[in-house]
Scaffold this motif. Structure first.
Motif, PDB file in Angstrom:
ATOM      1  N   SER A  76      44.520  49.537  22.587  1.00  0.00           N
ATOM      2  CA  SER A  76      44.641  49.571  24.048  1.00  0.00           C
ATOM      3  C   SER A  76      44.082  48.290  24.666  1.00  0.00           C
ATOM      4  CB  SER A  76      43.949  50.798  24.638  1.00  0.00           C
ATOM      5  OG  SER A  76      42.538  50.680  24.609  1.00  0.00           O
ATOM      6  N   GLU A  77      42.982  47.787  24.115  1.00  0.00           N
ATOM      7  CA  GLU A  77      42.384  46.550  24.631  1.00  0.00           C
ATOM      8  C   GLU A  77      43.330  45.363  24.440  1.00  0.00           C
ATOM      9  OE1 GLU A  77      38.572  46.366  22.659  1.00  0.00           O
ATOM     10  OE2 GLU A  77      37.668  47.726  24.123  1.00  0.00           O
ATOM     11  N   LYS A  78      43.973  45.299  23.293  1.00  0.00           N
ATOM     12  CA  LYS A  78      44.956  44.230  23.059  1.00  0.00           C
ATOM     13  C   LYS A  78      46.084  44.304  24.081  1.00  0.00           C
ATOM     14  CE  LYS A  78      44.207  43.658  18.097  1.00  0.00           C
ATOM     15  NZ  LYS A  78      44.747  43.885  16.759  1.00  0.00           N
ATOM     16  N   HIS A  83      48.644  42.030  28.940  1.00  0.00           N
ATOM     17  CA  HIS A  83      49.324  42.264  30.215  1.00  0.00           C
ATOM     18  C   HIS A  83      48.435  41.967  31.427  1.00  0.00           C
ATOM     19  CE1 HIS A  83      51.905  44.363  27.343  1.00  0.00           C
ATOM     20  NE2 HIS A  83      52.872  44.039  28.192  1.00  0.00           N
ATOM     21  N   GLN A  84      47.406  41.145  31.215  1.00  0.00           N
ATOM     22  CA  GLN A  84      46.487  40.740  32.286  1.00  0.00           C
ATOM     23  C   GLN A  84      45.883  41.940  33.027  1.00  0.00           C
ATOM     24  OE1 GLN A  84      49.717  38.913  32.158  1.00  0.00           O
ATOM     25  NE2 GLN A  84      48.552  37.686  30.706  1.00  0.00           N
ATOM     26  N   LEU A  85      45.520  42.959  32.275  1.00  0.00           N
ATOM     27  CA  LEU A  85      44.907  44.160  32.843  1.00  0.00           C
ATOM     28  C   LEU A  85      43.523  44.403  32.250  1.00  0.00           C
ATOM     29  CD1 LEU A  85      48.082  46.444  32.713  1.00  0.00           C
ATOM     30  CD2 LEU A  85      47.060  45.417  34.765  1.00  0.00           C
ATOM     31  N   GLY A  86      42.887  43.324  31.807  1.00  0.00           N
ATOM     32  CA  GLY A  86      41.570  43.443  31.175  1.00  0.00           C
ATOM     33  C   GLY A  86      40.530  44.116  32.050  1.00  0.00           C
ATOM     34  N   HIS A  87      40.714  44.069  33.363  1.00  0.00           N
ATOM     35  CA  HIS A  87      39.767  44.715  34.277  1.00  0.00           C
ATOM     36  C   HIS A  87      39.782  46.249  34.145  1.00  0.00           C
ATOM     37  CE1 HIS A  87      43.624  44.184  36.325  1.00  0.00           C
ATOM     38  NE2 HIS A  87      43.328  45.223  37.079  1.00  0.00           N
ATOM     39  N   TRP A  88      40.768  46.788  33.452  1.00  0.00           N
ATOM     40  CA  TRP A  88      40.826  48.233  33.206  1.00  0.00           C
ATOM     41  C   TRP A  88      40.236  48.621  31.851  1.00  0.00           C
ATOM     42  CZ3 TRP A  88      46.563  49.448  34.782  1.00  0.00           C
ATOM     43  CH2 TRP A  88      46.682  49.413  36.175  1.00  0.00           C
TER      44      TRP A  88
END
Length: 173
Positions: A76-78, A83-88
């Motif tokens: 999920s982290e990858k 998808h530039q959603l690391g803040h989630w």
């Protein structure tokens, strides 16, 4: 509720899921729908729930283990980073890491709703957490179980025999 994101994510794992693709896909969709209802999720939160849904058990197949929480979190982290959603990352990690917690998870309301949603699905709707029987039946009709729960229970029993000292590594208090 839109489950297209779940379908898109899981299509990348068709080989790993093999004959269990549709079973797992439908389980993810059912859990997502229940979690979205329980949390009254916004569109933004629904996207987090959909991503967590797609990855929450995926490590069973990608890592070939019932001790699958960490492999699922890593995938999920990858995905989030790609998808530039690391803040989630922390929220999705909480959801995946605590979806088999036996007691309520108080640090993330989406994770708590997801925990309940997964339990609703694994108990065939016997445990409801306020979801109506009509909603459960409609969700089952849209996304049939296709033997998902018996498959998981069989895997759990095999794991108990193989690892009697750590029979349920995914369970938390």
């Amino acid at each position: 509720m839109n489950t297209e994101l779940i379908t898109n994510i899981l299509s990348s794992y068709k080989n790993e899921l093999g004959p269990n693709f549709e079973k797992y896909h439908n389980h993810c969709c059912r859990v997502f729908v229940f979690a979205a209802i329980l949390s009254n999720a916004t569109e933004y939160e629904q996207k987090q729930l959909a991503i967590a849904s797609a990855f929450h058990d995926i490590g069973i197949w990608t890592a070939n283990t019932l001790d699958y929480l960490q492999p699922s979190i890593e995938l999920s982290e990858k995905y989030l980073n790609k998808h530039q959603l690391g803040h989630w990352t922390e929220s999705v990690k909480d959801i995946i890491d605590n979806h088999h917690k036996l007691t309520p998870f108080k640090n993330n309301s989406l994770a708590e709703c997801f925990r309940k949603a997964d339990l609703i699905d694994l108990t065939f709707g016997y445990i409801k957490f306020g979801i109506s029987s009509a909603q459960i039946n409609e969700n089952k009709k849209l996304y049939p179980a296709l033997g998902f729960q018996p498959y998981i229970f069989k895997e759990v029993l095999k794991n108990i025999v193989k690892h009697p000292l750590n029979p349920m590594p995914i369970m938390k208090w």
